[in-house]
Design a protein around this motif. Structure first.
Motif, mmCIF file in Angstrom:
data_model
loop_
_atom_site.group_PDB
_atom_site.id
_atom_site.type_symbol
_atom_site.label_atom_id
_atom_site.label_comp_id
_atom_site.label_asym_id
_atom_site.label_seq_id
_atom_site.Cartn_x
_atom_site.Cartn_y
_atom_site.Cartn_z
ATOM 1 N N ARG A 123 14.325 61.605 10.711
ATOM 2 C CA ARG A 123 14.217 60.166 10.431
ATOM 3 C C ARG A 123 14.394 59.341 11.710
ATOM 4 O O ARG A 123 13.738 58.312 11.889
ATOM 5 N N HIS A 127 2.380 67.517 14.860
ATOM 6 C CA HIS A 127 1.421 67.053 13.851
ATOM 7 C C HIS A 127 0.083 67.766 14.022
ATOM 8 O O HIS A 127 -0.503 68.261 13.045
ATOM 9 N N LEU A 139 9.162 56.064 16.575
ATOM 10 C CA LEU A 139 7.713 55.872 16.586
ATOM 11 C C LEU A 139 7.329 54.607 15.830
ATOM 12 O O LEU A 139 6.499 53.811 16.288
ATOM 13 N N ILE A 140 7.946 54.397 14.677
ATOM 14 C CA ILE A 140 7.657 53.212 13.861
ATOM 15 C C ILE A 140 7.970 51.934 14.640
ATOM 16 O O ILE A 140 7.190 50.969 14.638
ATOM 17 N N GLY A 193 6.073 63.038 5.766
ATOM 18 C CA GLY A 193 6.215 64.039 6.810
ATOM 19 C C GLY A 193 6.638 65.377 6.224
ATOM 20 O O GLY A 193 6.779 65.527 5.008
ATOM 21 N N HIS A 234 4.476 64.977 11.553
ATOM 22 C CA HIS A 234 5.589 64.887 12.505
ATOM 23 C C HIS A 234 5.381 63.646 13.360
ATOM 24 O O HIS A 234 4.277 63.105 13.440
ATOM 25 N N TYR A 235 6.447 63.205 13.979
ATOM 26 C CA TYR A 235 6.376 62.000 14.807
ATOM 27 C C TYR A 235 5.900 62.305 16.225
ATOM 28 O O TYR A 235 5.799 61.398 17.048
ATOM 29 N N THR A 236 5.635 63.576 16.521
ATOM 30 C CA THR A 236 5.054 63.940 17.812
ATOM 31 C C THR A 236 3.648 64.464 17.601
ATOM 32 O O THR A 236 3.343 65.104 16.586
ATOM 33 N N TYR A 296 11.038 59.551 13.590
ATOM 34 C CA TYR A 296 10.046 58.662 12.971
ATOM 35 C C TYR A 296 10.389 57.201 13.215
ATOM 36 O O TYR A 296 9.508 56.373 13.471
ATOM 37 N N LEU A 328 9.687 56.843 3.750
ATOM 38 C CA LEU A 328 9.394 58.014 4.569
ATOM 39 C C LEU A 328 9.807 59.227 3.754
ATOM 40 O O LEU A 328 10.983 59.552 3.648
ATOM 41 N N ALA A 352 12.368 53.661 7.951
ATOM 42 C CA ALA A 352 12.438 55.121 8.002
ATOM 43 C C ALA A 352 13.642 55.689 7.274
ATOM 44 O O ALA A 352 13.643 56.871 6.908
ATOM 45 N N LEU A 377 1.719 61.925 7.865
ATOM 46 C CA LEU A 377 1.998 62.065 9.293
ATOM 47 C C LEU A 377 3.042 63.167 9.386
ATOM 48 O O LEU A 377 4.238 62.923 9.261
#
Length: 329
Positions: free
Chosen positions: A200, A158, A206-207, A188, A152-154, A203, A222, A216, A150
């Protein structure tokens, strides 16, 4: 480290023993083989913008390794007493290989931990693959870990790396893994100028929103990999760098890992120093772990790896990254 202002990039990494300015090149002996990586093939269902080994739907530079070929290395580990604890599977996308579930079963049945690097998209989400993974999780529990890429967290960043719509498809795969109780990690990238702390935190948010069981803050849960821009000029690593950087050769990935892969046109797989040194055939160390341990001449000195590839500097020594389940350092 050599001074990048004194030599041109084309002069670097060409001599296995000396850097471009004549210093003795750094070397990494195999301290203890703890992780054996199996490259399942370079075919992938997507083509990422900066894939470390240029996997894609058309790149079969490494063909699918078979269950029998992988099992031969597991036999060698057991017969010769190699201290391997973990079998890692990487690609390409491992779940495109038709023998993937069988190879996982063989590794887990022999009481190894197994780590699979996957994008958690359509190849993993096929019904028969999910059913097979559920059976393996039921039999072996947390000894099976799936590390999902993954970037990136966006979604925007990503998808910039992996293609439009891939973020949502990957989240769907992670959601399924989490709901079914699998051991999960994320991988990531750090190519957008964020600090590690900010990444972090992003992420972690999002997690938490998705209720994934992933801490994270832990580097092994991660993993944030450095960007691998092949055009970027990087310094060579000399023997003196270990003291300058306060690093030990034993902390490098090739001190505890080897990878096996099968190049298109070859009759047998080859052992490589690590998961990244795939683009130069002369990095082949032999057809068995025993041959790799004795590899001599050129890029190796009785199995010791001479750090004469830009990835050695960019990813491992300066980037501090590792592909295995435990963090380097």
């Amino acid at each position: 480290m050599t001074d990048a202002t004194l030599v041109t990039p084309t002069q670097k990494f060409s001599d296995p023993d000396l850097t471009a300015d004549g210093k003795r090149r750094a070397r990494v002996p195999l301290a203890q083989l703890r992780t054996l990586w199996i490259n399942t093939g370079t075919l992938c269902n997507i083509a990422c913008r900066n894939c470390y080994i240029e996997s894609s739907p058309t790149n079969d530079a490494f063909v699918y390794i078979s269950r029998a070929e992988a099992a031969a290395f597991l036999d060698e580990i057991e017969n010769d007493g190699w201290p391997v604890r973990e079998i890692g599977f990487t690609g390409g996308e491992p779940f495109m290989n038709p023998d993937m579930l069988g190879m996982l079963e063989d590794a887990l049945d022999r009481h190894f931990s197994a780590l699979v690097l996957t994008n958690a998209m359509q190849p993993m989400m096929r019904r028969h693959v999910r059913d097979g993974l559920l059976a393996l999780r039921e039999a072996h529990g947390d000894r099976l870990t799936l590390r999902v890429s993954l970037d990136h967290y966006t979604a925007a960043l990503h998808d910039e790396e992996r293609g439009a719509g891939t973020f949502d498809k990957t989240l769907e795969g992670i959601d399924w893994l989490a709901a079914e109780g699998f051991s999960i990690a994320l991988a990531g990238r750090t190519c957008w100028g964020e600090s590690e702390r900010a990444a972090r935190a992003g992420y972690a948010a999002l997690i938490a929103a998705r209720s994934w069981p992933i801490p994270a803050e832990r580097p092994d849960a991660l993993v944030l990999f450095p960007e691998m821009d092949a055009q970027e000029d990087v310094p060579e690593i000399t023997e003196g760098c270990w003291d300058i950087l306060n690093l030990s050769p034993s902390k490098m990935m090739c001190a505890s890992s080897r990878m096996v892969a099968k190049r298109r046109g070859d009759t047998v797989p080859v052992v490589l120093p690590c998961t990244l040194l795939t683009d130069v055939p002369r990095f082949g160390m032999g057809a068995t772990l025993a041959q790799a341990a004795a590899a001599d001449g050129g890029l190796f000195d009785q199995g010791t790896v001479k750090l004469c590839h830009p990835h050695c500097a960019r990813f491992c020594v300066l980037g501090g990254a590792s592909c295995s389940a435990g963090p380097v350092g």
